[in-house]
Scaffold this motif. Structure first.
Motif, PDB file in Angstrom:
ATOM      1  N   HIS A 217     -48.801  12.084   6.224  1.00  0.00           N
ATOM      2  CA  HIS A 217     -47.618  11.632   5.498  1.00  0.00           C
ATOM      3  C   HIS A 217     -46.404  12.477   5.867  1.00  0.00           C
ATOM      4  CE1 HIS A 217     -50.368   9.273   3.076  1.00  0.00           C
ATOM      5  NE2 HIS A 217     -51.076  10.367   2.855  1.00  0.00           N
ATOM      6  N   LEU A 218     -45.332  11.833   6.313  1.00  0.00           N
ATOM      7  CA  LEU A 218     -44.105  12.554   6.657  1.00  0.00           C
ATOM      8  C   LEU A 218     -43.510  13.254   5.447  1.00  0.00           C
ATOM      9  CD1 LEU A 218     -42.197  10.172   9.107  1.00  0.00           C
ATOM     10  CD2 LEU A 218     -44.052  11.785   9.571  1.00  0.00           C
ATOM     11  N   GLU A 219     -43.743  12.729   4.261  1.00  0.00           N
ATOM     12  CA  GLU A 219     -43.186  13.331   3.053  1.00  0.00           C
ATOM     13  C   GLU A 219     -43.717  14.739   2.812  1.00  0.00           C
ATOM     14  OE1 GLU A 219     -42.873   8.943   2.805  1.00  0.00           O
ATOM     15  OE2 GLU A 219     -44.493  10.346   3.328  1.00  0.00           O
ATOM     16  N   GLY A 266     -33.266  17.206   5.398  1.00  0.00           N
ATOM     17  CA  GLY A 266     -34.397  17.861   6.033  1.00  0.00           C
ATOM     18  C   GLY A 266     -35.759  17.311   5.663  1.00  0.00           C
ATOM     19  N   ARG A 267     -35.821  16.363   4.749  1.00  0.00           N
ATOM     20  CA  ARG A 267     -37.092  15.776   4.320  1.00  0.00           C
ATOM     21  C   ARG A 267     -37.222  14.345   4.832  1.00  0.00           C
ATOM     22  NH1 ARG A 267     -39.473  18.036  -0.120  1.00  0.00           N
ATOM     23  NH2 ARG A 267     -41.236  16.704   0.495  1.00  0.00           N
ATOM     24  N   TRP A 268     -38.471  13.954   5.090  1.00  0.00           N
ATOM     25  CA  TRP A 268     -38.759  12.674   5.719  1.00  0.00           C
ATOM     26  C   TRP A 268     -39.396  11.698   4.743  1.00  0.00           C
ATOM     27  CZ3 TRP A 268     -37.471  11.868  10.846  1.00  0.00           C
ATOM     28  CH2 TRP A 268     -37.157  13.016  11.587  1.00  0.00           C
ATOM     29  N   THR A 269     -39.146  10.424   4.957  1.00  0.00           N
ATOM     30  CA  THR A 269     -39.866   9.360   4.271  1.00  0.00           C
ATOM     31  C   THR A 269     -40.220   8.287   5.301  1.00  0.00           C
ATOM     32  OG1 THR A 269     -37.813   8.183   3.691  1.00  0.00           O
ATOM     33  CG2 THR A 269     -38.722   9.715   2.053  1.00  0.00           C
ATOM     34  N   ALA A 270     -41.313   7.588   5.036  1.00  0.00           N
ATOM     35  CA  ALA A 270     -41.733   6.511   5.930  1.00  0.00           C
ATOM     36  C   ALA A 270     -42.457   5.458   5.112  1.00  0.00           C
ATOM     37  CB  ALA A 270     -42.649   7.049   7.027  1.00  0.00           C
TER      38      ALA A 270
END
Length: 279
Positions: A217-219, A266-270
């Motif tokens: 998980h990118l999160e 700087g944080r990811w979601t997908a």
């Protein structure tokens, strides 16, 4: 950047923590090709995410990095030592390895669990821990934000607390390389965020430490993670800076679903909308 790291990108730069060249791994019993021509370089202070679908080869690759197995062909250098030409027992002592499934006596205090990282044992070897070692263990609990757990039994700690205790344990050997095998597994949202924050602070406080984190998980990636490697069916699909690798197109190709990616502060979601035709 996609595909293999070129030699020109290696020349003239700082010595690598990890260097893999044309690495293949075959399963002896079935001759199945698990890893196929992996080239990869990790340098001091770099933080990498390792992503791929189940069966892509992540676990096998992590075992190579941890000197727990040898490649079928190709070369693997870990902390300047080439597998096959070094005593792997000594090499493993210089690598921090965190796995939520590792055996830990549930009745040990968090402080005692961290102390076992000094002796590399499951059970504490109390006579080997002097005052300096005991204080170092407490300092690592503080660094990971769980100093209040020092006297709490490991078995009653939450999943997120256990993860941070295990990271503190892995740091007792002052490793140059820290391998994290799905450290966020089964964590709820608050625990996940606590661990993300702890990993970010750890990276800021230890500028020479290199980390490789296996995740789905990118999160779960902290802002400190600056590089990523995507595996698909044992091959490198993409490797390099996160802004070049963690794109919708690359993740769609990696996981076989139409994936949309976003990054904020700087944080990811997908998220995925539909399965890609033909996969």
């Amino acid at each position: 950047m996609t595909g293999r790291t070129t030699e020109s990108q290696v020349d003239g730069r700082e010595a690598a923590v990890l260097r893999l060249r044309d690495v293949h791994v075959r399963r002896l019993t079935t001759d199945q090709l698990i890893l196929d021509g992996i080239d990869w370089t990790v340098r001091p202070g770099e933080h990498w995410a390792l992503l791929g679908a189940n069966g892509a080869g992540k676990t096998t690759l992590l075992r190579l990095l941890g000197a727990l197995m040898h490649p079928t062909s190709g070369t693997v250098e870990v902390l300047g030592s080439r597998l096959g030409r070094v005593d792997v027992r000594e090499l493993r002592a210089r690598i921090g390895h965190v796995n939520a499934a590792q055996r830990v006596p549930q009745d040990l205090s968090a402080h005692a669990v961290v102390l076992t990282g000094h002796s590399g044992t499951v059970q504490p070897l109390w006579r080997t821990y002097d005052d300096e070692v005991r204080e170092r263990a407490r300092g690592l609990l503080t660094e990971l934000g769980v100093k209040e757990l020092a006297d709490r039994p490991y078995g009653v700690c939450s999943g997120g607390q256990r993860a941070r205790v295990l990271i503190a344990r892995a740091l007792m050997a002052d490793p140059a390389l820290l391998l994290l095998d799905e450290p966020f597994n089964a964590l709820d949202l608050p625990s996940r965020e606590d661990l993300v924050e702890a990993m970010h602070h750890l990276a800021e406080g230890r500028p020479r430490l290199a980390t490789v984190t296996v995740t789905h998980h990118l999160e779960e990636l902290s802002p400190a993670v600056g590089h990523a490697l995507l595996l698909r069916e044992g091959r490198t699909l993409a490797a390099g800076p996160v802004e070049e690798v963690l794109t919708g197109a690359h993740l769609t190709a990696c996981f076989g679903r139409d994936i949309t990616v976003a990054r904020r502060e700087g944080r990811w979601t997908a998220y995925s909308g539909r399965r890609v035709s033909g996969t």
